[in-house]
Design a protein around this motif. Structure first.
Motif, PDB file in Angstrom:
ATOM      1  N   ASN A   7      -3.863   9.443  -8.774  1.00 63.04           N
ATOM      2  CA  ASN A   7      -4.461   9.801  -7.479  1.00 63.04           C
ATOM      3  C   ASN A   7      -4.081   8.829  -6.365  1.00 63.04           C
ATOM      4  N   PHE A   8      -2.822   8.393  -6.355  1.00 61.18           N
ATOM      5  CA  PHE A   8      -2.345   7.513  -5.295  1.00 61.18           C
ATOM      6  C   PHE A   8      -1.674   8.262  -4.147  1.00 61.18           C
ATOM      7  N   ALA A   9      -1.624   9.577  -4.200  1.00 60.96           N
ATOM      8  CA  ALA A   9      -0.987  10.341  -3.132  1.00 60.96           C
ATOM      9  C   ALA A   9      -1.642  10.029  -1.795  1.00 60.96           C
ATOM     10  N   ASN A  10      -0.814   9.707  -0.813  1.00 64.33           N
ATOM     11  CA  ASN A  10      -1.251   9.406   0.561  1.00 64.33           C
ATOM     12  C   ASN A  10      -2.071   8.129   0.682  1.00 64.33           C
ATOM     13  N   LYS A  11      -2.080   7.318  -0.371  1.00 69.81           N
ATOM     14  CA  LYS A  11      -2.728   6.016  -0.291  1.00 69.81           C
ATOM     15  C   LYS A  11      -1.703   4.982   0.196  1.00 69.81           C
ATOM     16  N   HIS A  12      -2.139   3.750   0.360  1.00 73.00           N
ATOM     17  CA  HIS A  12      -1.250   2.689   0.880  1.00 73.00           C
ATOM     18  C   HIS A  12      -1.383   1.444   0.014  1.00 73.00           C
ATOM     19  N   VAL A  13      -0.246   0.954  -0.466  1.00 73.89           N
ATOM     20  CA  VAL A  13      -0.218  -0.182  -1.376  1.00 73.89           C
ATOM     21  C   VAL A  13       0.639  -1.302  -0.803  1.00 73.89           C
ATOM     22  N   LEU A  14       0.159  -2.535  -0.909  1.00 72.90           N
ATOM     23  CA  LEU A  14       0.924  -3.723  -0.515  1.00 72.90           C
ATOM     24  C   LEU A  14       1.541  -4.342  -1.766  1.00 72.90           C
ATOM     25  N   ILE A  15       2.820  -4.704  -1.684  1.00 75.81           N
ATOM     26  CA  ILE A  15       3.510  -5.311  -2.824  1.00 75.81           C
ATOM     27  C   ILE A  15       4.341  -6.482  -2.338  1.00 75.81           C
ATOM     28  N   THR A  16       4.074  -7.667  -2.855  1.00 76.92           N
ATOM     29  CA  THR A  16       4.900  -8.823  -2.492  1.00 76.92           C
ATOM     30  C   THR A  16       6.079  -8.920  -3.455  1.00 76.92           C
ATOM     31  N   PHE A  39       6.085  -3.488   1.521  1.00 79.19           N
ATOM     32  CA  PHE A  39       6.538  -4.537   0.620  1.00 79.19           C
ATOM     33  C   PHE A  39       7.156  -5.669   1.427  1.00 79.19           C
ATOM     34  N   CYS A  40       7.170  -6.844   0.844  1.00 81.43           N
ATOM     35  CA  CYS A  40       7.761  -7.983   1.530  1.00 81.43           C
ATOM     36  C   CYS A  40       8.667  -8.740   0.579  1.00 81.43           C
ATOM     37  N   ALA A  41       9.547  -9.532   1.159  1.00 80.34           N
ATOM     38  CA  ALA A  41      10.451 -10.402   0.414  1.00 80.34           C
ATOM     39  C   ALA A  41      10.902 -11.481   1.384  1.00 80.34           C
ATOM     40  N   ARG A  42      11.586 -12.473   0.857  1.00 83.82           N
ATOM     41  CA  ARG A  42      12.047 -13.558   1.731  1.00 83.82           C
ATOM     42  C   ARG A  42      13.056 -13.046   2.757  1.00 83.82           C
ATOM     43  N   THR A  43      13.913 -12.133   2.332  1.00 82.80           N
ATOM     44  CA  THR A  43      14.874 -11.512   3.248  1.00 82.80           C
ATOM     45  C   THR A  43      14.815 -10.001   3.062  1.00 82.80           C
ATOM     46  N   ILE A  44      14.976  -9.282   4.150  1.00 80.83           N
ATOM     47  CA  ILE A  44      14.912  -7.821   4.124  1.00 80.83           C
ATOM     48  C   ILE A  44      16.133  -7.262   4.865  1.00 80.83           C
ATOM     49  N   ARG A  45      16.813  -6.308   4.233  1.00 77.23           N
ATOM     50  CA  ARG A  45      17.938  -5.644   4.880  1.00 77.23           C
ATOM     51  C   ARG A  45      17.487  -4.404   5.644  1.00 77.23           C
ATOM     52  N   ILE A  88      -5.643   0.025   3.404  1.00 76.62           N
ATOM     53  CA  ILE A  88      -5.021  -0.637   2.254  1.00 76.62           C
ATOM     54  C   ILE A  88      -5.865  -0.276   1.042  1.00 76.62           C
ATOM     55  N   ASP A  89      -5.229   0.342   0.052  1.00 75.90           N
ATOM     56  CA  ASP A  89      -5.942   0.785  -1.139  1.00 75.90           C
ATOM     57  C   ASP A  89      -5.750  -0.141  -2.330  1.00 75.90           C
ATOM     58  N   SER A  90      -4.588  -0.773  -2.379  1.00 76.00           N
ATOM     59  CA  SER A  90      -4.315  -1.657  -3.510  1.00 76.00           C
ATOM     60  C   SER A  90      -3.305  -2.715  -3.095  1.00 76.00           C
ATOM     61  N   VAL A  91      -3.384  -3.870  -3.759  1.00 76.34           N
ATOM     62  CA  VAL A  91      -2.487  -4.987  -3.463  1.00 76.34           C
ATOM     63  C   VAL A  91      -1.898  -5.487  -4.770  1.00 76.34           C
ATOM     64  N   ILE A  92      -0.578  -5.610  -4.804  1.00 79.12           N
ATOM     65  CA  ILE A  92       0.115  -6.095  -5.993  1.00 79.12           C
ATOM     66  C   ILE A  92       0.803  -7.414  -5.648  1.00 79.12           C
ATOM     67  N   ALA A  93       0.318  -8.500  -6.222  1.00 75.67           N
ATOM     68  CA  ALA A  93       0.869  -9.832  -5.963  1.00 75.67           C
ATOM     69  C   ALA A  93       1.957 -10.112  -6.995  1.00 75.67           C
TER      70      ALA A  93
END
Length: 270
Positions: A7-16, A39-45, A88-93
């Motif tokens: 049931n993650f449809a249309n939800k928003h997740v943060l991922i480092t 999502f984030c990273a040290r460098t992004i293209r 924000i529904d979920s955060v993945i560190a």
């Protein structure tokens, strides 16, 4: 009985750390479930997922360059991501600098990223997750630790990696008491030998993964890990991502403060 669905449809997740390795597979897994991902990273293209065709319901991934050792950058990213998708529904560190040197500087830099950065991410995300709880929806965090933190298998003895990976899992357990009272769940995952593949960029360039570099340059160490797995194979990032989806979703609604080992049985005595 509800269907066995995330049931993650249309939800928003943060991922480092979502641009490669396990983090990349986690991003793709959530897109496949129909969740929008920041999502984030040290460098992004900007084209990290341009070749990925598995997203459903128009789900999209938005990348940002973030230094996870900088509290200001983490807070700014969380606020920006929440504004972009309205929730924000979920955060993945998942991000870790993978500092392997056994020096005082390495310990300090790793502490800022792996511990203080994680605390900042959790604290900055909590108000937004509380909003989901108030709306009677699932709100959760998942911390990617490592079996290296429990069996000290990192190839460089005395480096900060093993210590702080163990600390991350303990931190998640402690925060489970604090966040659980707010209706927010937090769990950790300890992956074992997960063989991250190389990445082929949109221009055809091949980017070697850290795992493949170790396999090439220190094969005896790689073989020692493989020999310790009863399943007689290394894992793949998707197997960790599947576990993340479960723990982050409402399917795991009564799992809080757990550390789930995903290692093919390597740590049978853990």
């Amino acid at each position: 009985m509800p269907s066995f669905a995330s049931n993650f449809a249309n939800k928003h997740v943060l991922i480092t750390g979502g641009s490669k390795g396990i983090g990349r597979s986690i991003v793709e897994a959530f897109l496949t479930e129909g969740a929008n991902v920041s999502f984030c990273a040290r460098t992004i293209r900007g084209d990290e997922f341009s070749l990925f065709k598995g997203a459903i319901n128009g789900a999209r991934a938005v990348g940002s360059a973030v230094d996870i050792s900088s509290p200001e950058e983490i807070k700014s990213w969380v606020d920006k991501a929440a504004k972009e998708f309205g929730r924000i529904d979920s955060v993945i560190a998942n991000a870790s600098p993978l500092i392997g040197e056994a020096t005082a500087e390495a310990w300090e830099n790793s502490f800022r990223a792996d511990i203080l950065g994680l605390v900042t991410l959790i604290d900055a995300s909590t108000p937004f997750l509380e909003e989901r709880v108030k709306a009677s929806e699932n709100a959760s965090l998942v911390v990617i630790s490592s079996m290296a933190g429990f069996e000290a298998r990192h190839p460089v003895a005395g480096s900060p990696y093993s210590t702080f990976k163990r600390a991350q899992a303990t931190l998640a357990k402690d925060y489970a008491r604090k966040l659980g009272a707010l209706g927010i769940r937090i769990n950790s995952i300890a992956p074992g030998s997960i063989e991250n593949p190389n990445i082929t960029l949109p221009d055809g360039t091949v980017q070697l993964s850290q795992y493949q570099i170790v396999k090439r340059d220190n094969y005896p160490f790689y073989k020692s890990l493989l020999d310790a797995v009863p399943l007689a194979r290394t894992g793949v990032p998707e197997e960790v991502a599947n576990t993340v989806i479960f723990l982050a979703s409402g399917l795991a609604s009564y799992i809080n403060g757990a550390n789930v080992v995903v290692d093919g049985g390597m740590s049978l005595f853990f």
